[in-house]
Design an enzyme around this catalytic site. Structure first.
Site, PDB file in Angstrom:
ATOM      1  CG  HIS A  11      -0.200  -0.380   2.615  1.00 51.28           C
ATOM      2  ND1 HIS A  11       1.057   0.789   2.778  1.00 51.28           N
ATOM      3  CD2 HIS A  11      -0.220  -1.509   3.334  1.00 51.28           C
ATOM      4  CE1 HIS A  11       1.059  -0.307   4.214  1.00 51.28           C
ATOM      5  NE2 HIS A  11       0.626  -1.433   4.235  1.00 51.28           N
ATOM      6  CG  ASP A 146       6.924  -3.879   7.514  1.00 46.62           C
ATOM      7  OD1 ASP A 146       7.570  -5.196   7.957  1.00 46.62           O
ATOM      8  OD2 ASP A 146       7.569  -3.689   6.858  1.00 46.62           O
ATOM      9  CB  SER A 501      -2.960  16.941   7.573  1.00 48.94           C
ATOM     10  OG  SER A 501      -4.386  15.708   8.399  1.00 48.94           O
TER      11      SER A 501
HETATM   12 FE   LIG Z   1       6.436  -1.893   4.854  1.00 42.14          FE
END
Ligand SMILES: [Fe+2]
Length: 545
Positions: A11, A146, A501
């Site tokens: 992604h 991750d 943001s």
């Molecule tokens: Fe990653």
């Protein structure tokens, strides 16, 4: 050497370009395609490349695809294995590997003139590691965490003279990132997207399931860890996306969050010892966006300095892959403002086209500070857009930190859940007076404690647990925002402004001037500060402030 980096595998597709050791451009595809996170992380989306971001990077440098010396793709299908043997329940995962193998041909089709033989595969976690470890000038220990790469979810290593030595990696299915994603899904949020909401929710809970999580998630003493399956339903009922958030949900979030912090701290300590005690730790990987955990590592870990790549998620692997194969000496990372920008002339032409009444005040910073001091909301659009998920004063929505209602108002404007905190930017020179914690913090990757005497002065940015995720603003690197803060302080006595943001719910951050004007037109924003130009709501649409 001209190296284009590409992330496309899971992604946050993105592209980055390094020319002769200079990072010329880096941007996420979502800012161009307007699809949040670029795509969903399903195997059959792996063929979707960051076509628009890559083409823009080349355009920005005045290069054609044939001018590139190499293209670095942040996943190596040669390292991949069958999902079942990795313990993953993902029967279509082989498609991901197939598409990755064909990436050179897909890239050559997307970038006509590119020689597919120029494409080089960089192991996913090596790309993450390089995005952090090669961004600082000194030798450093590096920690990557991750959801997953080819076969692992973690890398602990050390950079000496710009070369990576991998000390340890943890193979799948054990993954802190996937654990957090599972929890995100269970709590009714969008996984691989809304993990930061879980982190915010955690501060409302009590970690009463911590004992169980300590049993299920363990470090192994050799730099790795194991994650057993968690029976989430036994701890708190699954929540539908529109369901009520309960105390049990918050307690579960708190429990996983605290266990994550403990494990990350353990891994950081192990890496420090194994790396021979370097002063600096660098971090990347989506889990390194957990600014509560990062702050704990900085406070309790053995390192003098902790530096986190602002594009710590997979978008940052575009830059990291390019850094990993670049043979030139690369300048240290000094700004996340690596995306698109427009000249004053181009901005003015856009305002004219939109027939918006605008002025060019002597100082847009002073104009914006006046509106903020009067409790107005400012859409602050300046310079090049940010690479990574945080707005850092280039595509920002700003407000007064002293009004308790600002948080509700901002969350309403942005269509966000009310439990979500809003963050402060502060003049670097005043930081120590107001906050405790990591300094400098120019990329909002750590939480800080708000000093007691300041909590009531800046209630909008003081989270329920007394923390704030601070961006320190330094005049040398961010002169326009620094000028705004200085003027706001002169008017109000507060050297702090609320910074979120510039986007509305579910949409990527504003990138182009036209998107900034659209947001201004559709949300109750009082001033659009578009480069040096000011558009006031009252003048543009009547009414308002
Ligand atoms: Fe990653």
């Amino acid at each position: 050497m001209r190296v284009l980096g590409i992330n496309a595998i899971f992604h946050d597709p993105a592209a980055a370009l390094i020319v002769d050791g200079q990072v010329v451009a880096a941007a996420e595809e979502e800012r161009f395609s307007r699809r949040k996170h670029g795509k969903r992380p399903v195997p059959f989306a792996a063929w979707e490349l960051p076509d628009l971001a890559a083409a823009w990077c080349l355009h920005e440098a005045g290069l054609r695809p044939g001018d590139l010396d190499a293209v670095a793709y942040s996943f190596d299908p040669g390292l991949g294995r069958d999902a079942a043997t990795l313990g993953l329940d993902d029967p279509s995962d082989h498609l991901r590997l197939d598409y990755a193998r064909r990436a050179p041909q897909f890239l050559a089709a997307a970038l006509p003139g590119l020689d597919p033989d120029q494409v080089r595969f960089v192991p996913h976690h090596v790309a993450h590691a390089a995005s952090a470890g090669l961004s600082v000038p000194e030798d450093n220990a590096v920690l990557v965490l991750d959801g997953r790469g080819e076969v692992a979810s973690h890398l602990g290593g050390v950079y000496r003279d710009g070369r990576l030595e991998v000390l340890r990696s943890q193979e799948l299915p054990h993954s802190l990132g996937l654990l957090y994603e599972d929890l995100t899904r269970h709590l009714g949020f969008l996984h691989s997207s809304d993990e930061y909401k879980v982190m915010a929710l955690a501060s409302y809970g009590t970690p009463r399931f911590l004992g169980l999580l300590r049993d299920l998630v363990r470090t192994t003493g050799d730099g790795g860890f194991t994650v057993e399956r968690v029976d989430w339903d036994a701890l708190a009922k699954a929540r539908a996306s529109d369901g009520q958030l309960t105390d049990a949900h918050a307690d579960l979030a708190a429990s996983v969050q605290v266990r994550l912090e403990e494990v990350m701290l353990d891994l950081a300590r192990w890496t420090y010892d194994a790396a021979g005690g370097p002063k600096t730790l660098t971090m990347a990987g989506g889990t390194a966006l957990n600014c509560v955990a990062n702050a704990r590592i900085a406070a309790e870990g053995p390192f003098d300095r902790v530096w986190v790549q602002p594009a710590a998620g997979d978008s940052g692997t575009a830059l990291g892959a390019a850094l990993a194969i670049c043979e030139d000496r690369v300048e240290p990372f000094t700004t996340a403002a690596l995306g698109r920008g427009w000249s004053d002339g181009e901005l003015e032409a856009e305002l004219r086209r939109a027939a918006l009444p605008y002025t060019r005040p002597e100082s847009i910073a002073a104009e914006a500070a006046r509106v903020l001091a009067g409790n107005g909301i400012v859409a602050w659009y300046q310079g090049r857009s940010e690479y990574g998920p945080r707005a850092l004063g280039h595509r920002s929505l700003l407000a007064h930190p002293g009004d308790r209602h600002t948080q509700t108002r901002m969350n309403d404007v942005k269509g966000r859940e009310q439990f979500r905190p809003i963050a402060p930017m502060v003049r670097a020179e005043r930081f120590a007076e107001i906050f405790d914690g990591v300094y400098p913090s120019p990329y909002m990757l750590f939480v800080h404690r708000v000093k007691t005497e300041w909590k009531d002065r800046i209630p909008a940015v003081t989270h329920v647990d007394g923390t704030a995720r601070v961006q320190t603003v330094h005049a040398e690197t961010e002169p326009a925002v620094a000028a705004l803060l200085a003027e706001f302080e002169r008017l109000t006595g507060l050297p702090v402004v609320v910074n979120t943001s510039l986007n509305t719910a579910g949409r990527p951050m504003v990138d182009t001037p036209r998107e900034a004007m659209e947001l201004f037109g559709s949300a109750p924003v009082d001033l659009l500060a578009l480069g040096p130009f000011a558009v006031h709501r009252a003048t543009a649409f009547g009414g308002g402030r």
